[in-house]
Design an enzyme around this catalytic site. Sequence first.
Site, PDB file in Angstrom:
ATOM      1  CD  GLU A  34      -0.832   0.822   3.584  1.00 41.34           C
ATOM      2  OE1 GLU A  34      -1.275   1.940   3.256  1.00 41.34           O
ATOM      3  OE2 GLU A  34      -0.859   0.378   4.747  1.00 41.34           O
ATOM      4  CE  LYS A  45      -3.362   2.088  11.371  1.00 40.40           C
ATOM      5  NZ  LYS A  45      -3.117   1.391  10.117  1.00 40.40           N
TER       6      LYS A  45
HETATM    7  N1  PSU Z   1      -0.166   0.565   8.517  1.00 42.31           N
HETATM    8  C1  PSU Z   1       0.908   1.337   8.889  1.00 42.31           C
HETATM    9  N2  PSU Z   1       0.815   2.698   8.673  1.00 42.31           N
HETATM   10  C2  PSU Z   1      -0.306   3.268   8.086  1.00 42.31           C
HETATM   11  C3  PSU Z   1      -1.412   2.452   7.699  1.00 42.31           C
HETATM   12  C4  PSU Z   1      -1.283   1.112   7.948  1.00 42.31           C
HETATM   13  O1  PSU Z   1       1.916   0.822   9.396  1.00 42.31           O
HETATM   14  O2  PSU Z   1      -0.311   4.489   7.890  1.00 42.31           O
HETATM   15  C5  PSU Z   1      -2.631   3.071   7.017  1.00 42.31           C
HETATM   16  C6  PSU Z   1      -3.276   2.026   6.102  1.00 42.31           C
HETATM   17  O3  PSU Z   1      -3.283   2.575   4.789  1.00 42.31           O
HETATM   18  C7  PSU Z   1      -4.675   1.845   6.614  1.00 42.31           C
HETATM   19  C8  PSU Z   1      -4.958   3.209   7.156  1.00 42.31           C
HETATM   20  O4  PSU Z   1      -5.563   1.435   5.616  1.00 42.31           O
HETATM   21  O5  PSU Z   1      -3.720   3.502   7.848  1.00 42.31           O
HETATM   22  C9  PSU Z   1      -6.183   3.209   8.040  1.00 42.31           C
HETATM   23  O6  PSU Z   1      -6.721   4.495   8.036  1.00 42.31           O
HETATM   24  P1  PSU Z   1      -8.219   4.739   8.571  1.00 42.31           P
HETATM   25  O7  PSU Z   1      -8.131   4.369  10.031  1.00 42.31           O
HETATM   26  O8  PSU Z   1      -8.475   6.209   8.332  1.00 42.31           O
HETATM   27  O9  PSU Z   1      -9.134   3.862   7.784  1.00 42.31           O
END
Ligand code: PSU
Length: 304
Positions: free
Chosen positions: A24, A158
């Site tokens: 990604e 996360k």
């Molecule tokens: N994993 C990481 N760093 C990130 C992300 C994932 O180590 O920045 C990103 C991914 O792209 C994931 C996003 O889809 O954070 C989630 O964002 P949100 O909570 O706004 O959906």
Amino acid sequence: MSGLEVRDEVAEALEGNGAVVALESTLISHGLPRPDNLALALEAEAIVREEGAVPATVGVIGGIPKVGLGEGDLELLANEDDILKLSTRDLPFAVAKGSHGATTVAATASLAARAGVRLFATGGLGGVHRGARDSWDVSADLAELARTPVAVVSAGVKSILDVPATLELLETLGVPVAGFRTLRFPGFYLTDSGCPLDWSVEGEGEAAHAVRALGDLETGGMVIANPLPESQQLDPALHKKALRSGLEGLRRDGVRGKDVTPFLLARFREETGGESLEVNKRIILNNARLAARIAAALAALEGE
Ligand code: PSU
Ligand code: MN
């Protein structure tokens, strides 16, 4: 999707039943600071190659969704200001406006699967945010995985999230989750989130079998949860302190929507004196390596 551009090398590998791993780009543009972000993106691709697979970093360049970015594209997403953070629902407008954008897990999974890629590595999935009962903030990553046939290798979700609630929702949505050689769900920066799992896979070969079975079932995606070794995790006491301060900051600054995750990751970097950044990088590289090994095992299985 017309206008989806698949890099030659990626298309060739897919046609020949070769191993491909999607990566990604949101973590490049919005998750990591410069200049570590570009270095990490290139290193993740190199590790995928080292393990015998072709990397396909996904993003949108000048309104064109690309599966397999060139080095110039990666530089652009790493270094330009105002790169958009694109979830799946943002794609039509980014295309119409000719925007540059980094793709989240949701948008990456959607584009990669459309191209026929079956393995995908990220750091940590999005999920149910703390306080979601009031805010309704649940990452679109979960809904996407419920409908998109791709296996995501991640260090759980996360640790800034409500992890038990995220696991409940993954169950409701019918998304299969297995630990890689563990029955404990990893906690991103931490080896163990404290939550148990129903399934583990005991090696790359078993994981590849599961990915193939998933494809045969034609349901949706899968999570292969790959913990960092305990010696490499963030110090749990430091994690606790950074999390408390990050959540306070969110409330104080009124941060909402797609800014929440980048805000919290940046707060962790400040609060841990950069230690969380080092851990985050290890997580991403670790997952890229495992995804590549599983992709190679899957290619071998299908070549039999
Ligand atoms: N994993 C990481 N760093 C990130 C992300 C994932 O180590 O920045 C990103 C991914 O792209 C994931 C996003 O889809 O954070 C989630 O964002 P949100 O909570 O706004 O959906
Ligand atoms: Mn959100």
